[in-house]
Design a protein around this motif. Structure first.
Motif, PDB file in Angstrom:
ATOM      1  N   THR A  42       0.826  -1.203   0.000  1.00  0.00           N
ATOM      2  CA  THR A  42       0.000   0.000   0.000  1.00  0.00           C
ATOM      3  C   THR A  42       0.862   1.255   0.000  1.00  0.00           C
ATOM      4  OG1 THR A  42      -1.783  -1.161   1.156  1.00  0.00           O
ATOM      5  CG2 THR A  42      -1.810   1.242   1.244  1.00  0.00           C
ATOM      6  N   THR A  43       1.893   1.272   0.820  1.00  0.00           N
ATOM      7  CA  THR A  43       2.797   2.429   0.850  1.00  0.00           C
ATOM      8  C   THR A  43       3.424   2.652  -0.516  1.00  0.00           C
ATOM      9  OG1 THR A  43       3.295   2.059   3.187  1.00  0.00           O
ATOM     10  CG2 THR A  43       4.870   3.372   1.932  1.00  0.00           C
ATOM     11  N   THR A  44       3.841   1.572  -1.161  1.00  0.00           N
ATOM     12  CA  THR A  44       4.439   1.677  -2.493  1.00  0.00           C
ATOM     13  C   THR A  44       3.438   2.214  -3.505  1.00  0.00           C
ATOM     14  OG1 THR A  44       5.977  -0.132  -2.015  1.00  0.00           O
ATOM     15  CG2 THR A  44       5.556   0.368  -4.332  1.00  0.00           C
ATOM     16  N   THR A  45       2.219   1.681  -3.498  1.00  0.00           N
ATOM     17  CA  THR A  45       1.188   2.129  -4.438  1.00  0.00           C
ATOM     18  C   THR A  45       0.891   3.607  -4.254  1.00  0.00           C
ATOM     19  OG1 THR A  45       0.162  -0.069  -4.391  1.00  0.00           O
ATOM     20  CG2 THR A  45      -1.166   1.742  -5.258  1.00  0.00           C
ATOM     21  N   ALA A  46       0.708   4.031  -3.002  1.00  0.00           N
ATOM     22  CA  ALA A  46       0.384   5.428  -2.725  1.00  0.00           C
ATOM     23  C   ALA A  46       1.492   6.362  -3.180  1.00  0.00           C
ATOM     24  CB  ALA A  46       0.110   5.607  -1.232  1.00  0.00           C
ATOM     25  N   ASN A  47       2.727   6.017  -2.833  1.00  0.00           N
ATOM     26  CA  ASN A  47       3.843   6.907  -3.148  1.00  0.00           C
ATOM     27  C   ASN A  47       4.140   6.981  -4.632  1.00  0.00           C
ATOM     28  OD1 ASN A  47       5.597   8.099  -0.702  1.00  0.00           O
ATOM     29  ND2 ASN A  47       4.547   6.252  -0.027  1.00  0.00           N
ATOM     30  N   ILE A  48       4.142   5.843  -5.323  1.00  0.00           N
ATOM     31  CA  ILE A  48       4.413   5.873  -6.756  1.00  0.00           C
ATOM     32  C   ILE A  48       3.302   6.617  -7.490  1.00  0.00           C
ATOM     33  CG2 ILE A  48       4.648   4.477  -8.840  1.00  0.00           C
ATOM     34  CD1 ILE A  48       6.107   2.392  -7.225  1.00  0.00           C
ATOM     35  N   SER A  49       2.059   6.359  -7.109  1.00  0.00           N
ATOM     36  CA  SER A  49       0.931   7.046  -7.753  1.00  0.00           C
ATOM     37  C   SER A  49       1.042   8.554  -7.593  1.00  0.00           C
ATOM     38  CB  SER A  49      -0.392   6.563  -7.144  1.00  0.00           C
ATOM     39  OG  SER A  49      -0.595   5.192  -7.362  1.00  0.00           O
ATOM     40  N   ALA A  50       1.323   8.986  -6.361  1.00  0.00           N
ATOM     41  CA  ALA A  50       1.416  10.418  -6.097  1.00  0.00           C
ATOM     42  C   ALA A  50       2.590  11.049  -6.839  1.00  0.00           C
ATOM     43  CB  ALA A  50       1.538  10.661  -4.596  1.00  0.00           C
ATOM     44  N   GLN A  51       3.718  10.336  -6.902  1.00  0.00           N
ATOM     45  CA  GLN A  51       4.875  10.881  -7.602  1.00  0.00           C
ATOM     46  C   GLN A  51       4.623  11.005  -9.106  1.00  0.00           C
ATOM     47  OE1 GLN A  51       8.773   9.391  -6.839  1.00  0.00           O
ATOM     48  NE2 GLN A  51       8.481   9.287  -4.638  1.00  0.00           N
ATOM     49  N   LEU A  52       4.017   9.992  -9.695  1.00  0.00           N
ATOM     50  CA  LEU A  52       3.732  10.047 -11.122  1.00  0.00           C
ATOM     51  C   LEU A  52       2.747  11.165 -11.447  1.00  0.00           C
ATOM     52  CD1 LEU A  52       3.436   6.233 -11.937  1.00  0.00           C
ATOM     53  CD2 LEU A  52       5.324   7.770 -12.533  1.00  0.00           C
ATOM     54  N   ALA A  53       1.728  11.323 -10.614  1.00  0.00           N
ATOM     55  CA  ALA A  53       0.751  12.390 -10.832  1.00  0.00           C
ATOM     56  C   ALA A  53       1.401  13.760 -10.700  1.00  0.00           C
ATOM     57  CB  ALA A  53      -0.403  12.250  -9.835  1.00  0.00           C
ATOM     58  N   ALA A  54       2.265  13.913  -9.698  1.00  0.00           N
ATOM     59  CA  ALA A  54       2.962  15.192  -9.510  1.00  0.00           C
ATOM     60  C   ALA A  54       3.849  15.521 -10.708  1.00  0.00           C
ATOM     61  CB  ALA A  54       3.783  15.152  -8.224  1.00  0.00           C
ATOM     62  N   ASP A 163      -3.463  -1.624  -5.854  1.00  0.00           N
ATOM     63  CA  ASP A 163      -2.961  -2.174  -4.594  1.00  0.00           C
ATOM     64  C   ASP A 163      -3.724  -3.462  -4.301  1.00  0.00           C
ATOM     65  OD1 ASP A 163      -1.786  -2.509  -2.106  1.00  0.00           O
ATOM     66  OD2 ASP A 163      -3.195  -1.158  -1.096  1.00  0.00           O
ATOM     67  N   CYS A 164      -3.018  -4.592  -4.310  1.00  0.00           N
ATOM     68  CA  CYS A 164      -3.642  -5.898  -4.126  1.00  0.00           C
ATOM     69  C   CYS A 164      -3.576  -6.339  -2.665  1.00  0.00           C
ATOM     70  CB  CYS A 164      -2.960  -6.948  -4.992  1.00  0.00           C
ATOM     71  SG  CYS A 164      -3.128  -6.667  -6.753  1.00  0.00           S
TER      72      CYS A 164
END
Length: 342
Positions: A42-54, A163-164
């Motif tokens: 979950t931490t990985t999904t949240a951080n990568i998603s936010a970084q790509l969007a930014a 996130d699985c």
């Protein structure tokens, strides 16, 4: 334990028309999977998603990123700060997609250009719905349902990350049939390595309906910083890091598990930072956002008031590690994409 080799793609067994119609639209769907809880999914999904969007936002792109929470715990909502807020349906729209009664409910702009499909406790119903299907054709229809729903909205998104959950095979299979890439976080304990066996089993099911699913690589998550020794040049400047002790041993063990599958272990290691993780979830922020928060003028007063020991340096270290990991992961995905769709 067997994984598909990254150099070749399996053949689907049936429903060829459906698969061929949706796969071209799902070239940038990445699932984050390990059959062990607490591996950093979950931490990985949240951080990568936010970084790509930014990054898209900073570049002035009109594309967006979609993060999907398939975990009944719904912790992605805590990490991104939307849990319990208007629009959080606790996974109901995923149920609607599986049962054929509706489409995905997407919460727009939890961050600029970052959208979310929320998860939560309602997702527990999916297992009962899917197990109750005995005929192979309805079962196949259910497994393809999320992929078809994502194909309808994929044109709006540069990347879709899912996130699985651990140990919920039906939800894992649902995600894997929709995926192009599988990112596998592995943490320091033996259980997380054993969780790779569950990932292998998910591939066995998914490749029958998804000829494109490809293991992207393993991300080492939650290891002690003391097992990374700084390498300095003659002037004393840090020019690299050397893995020692437990971390070096664990990388070798994972390489042995992966065998000749061709699946790489990413060089970047996300080190353990309990205080950072705790404050991220408490404030609904990802690593980079927490680093900005702790650098602000009000943080010292806030930290003193709440007896927090989190330093700006610690938050910044976590943010840099995740930024470097994201760059490695996306570079690998783009290389595979170029090879597969040249």
């Amino acid at each position: 334990m067997t994984f598909p080799h990254t150099a070749s793609r399996s053949q689907a067994w049936s429903t060829q028309e459906i698969v061929e119609s949706i796969r071209p639209k799902l070239r940038r769907v990445m699932i984050v999977l390990n059959n062990k809880g607490g591996a950093g999914k979950t931490t990985t999904t949240a951080n990568i998603s936010a970084q790509l969007a930014a990054a898209l936002h900073a570049a002035g792109s009109s594309k967006r990123v979609l993060a999907i929470d398939l975990d009944p715990q719904g912790n992605l909502g805590l990490d991104l700060g939307h849990q319990g807020k208007p629009g959080d349906d606790e996974g109901q729209s995923v149920i609607d997609v599986v049962e054929g009664t509706g489409g995905l409910h997407i919460i727009k702009d939890v961050r600029p250009q970052l959208d979310v499909v929320p998860g939560g406790k309602i997702l527990k119903r999916i297992t009962a719905s899917m197990i109750g299907t005995r005929s192979i054709d309805p079962r196949r229809e259910i497994l393809l349902s999320l992929a078809e729903a994502l194909a309808e909205v994929a044109h709006d998104y540069e990347w879709i990350l899912i996130d699985c959950p651990p140990n919920l095979a039906d939800l894992q299979h649902l995600a894997a049939v929709a995926a192009e890439y599988v990112l596998i976080p592995v943490c320091f304990d033996q259980g997380a390595i054993q969780g790779l066996e569950g990932v292998s089993e998910v591939f066995d099911v998914a490749t029958r309906l998804n000829p494109s699913i490809t293991p992207l690589g393993v991300l080492l998550f939650g290891f002690d910083r003391q097992h990374l020794r700084k390498i300095r040049d003659e002037d004393g400047d840090v020019i690299g890091l050397k893995e020692i002790g437990f971390l070096a041993k664990k990388r070798r063990e994972i390489m042995e598990v992966l065998g000749d599958s061709g699946i790489p272990i990413f060089q970047t290691v996300i080190t353990r930072a309990v205080n950072v993780a705790d404050q991220c979830r408490k404030h609904g922020r990802v690593f980079a956002e927490l680093a900005d928060l702790t650098a602000g003028s009000d943080w010292k007063r806030h930290a003193k008031q709440h007896q927090l020991t989190l330093s700006t340096e610690s938050a910044e270290t976590s943010a840099i590690e995740m930024e470097e990991a994201t760059a490695e992961i996306i570079k690998r995905a783009m290389t595979l994409e170029a090879e597969a769709y040249a």
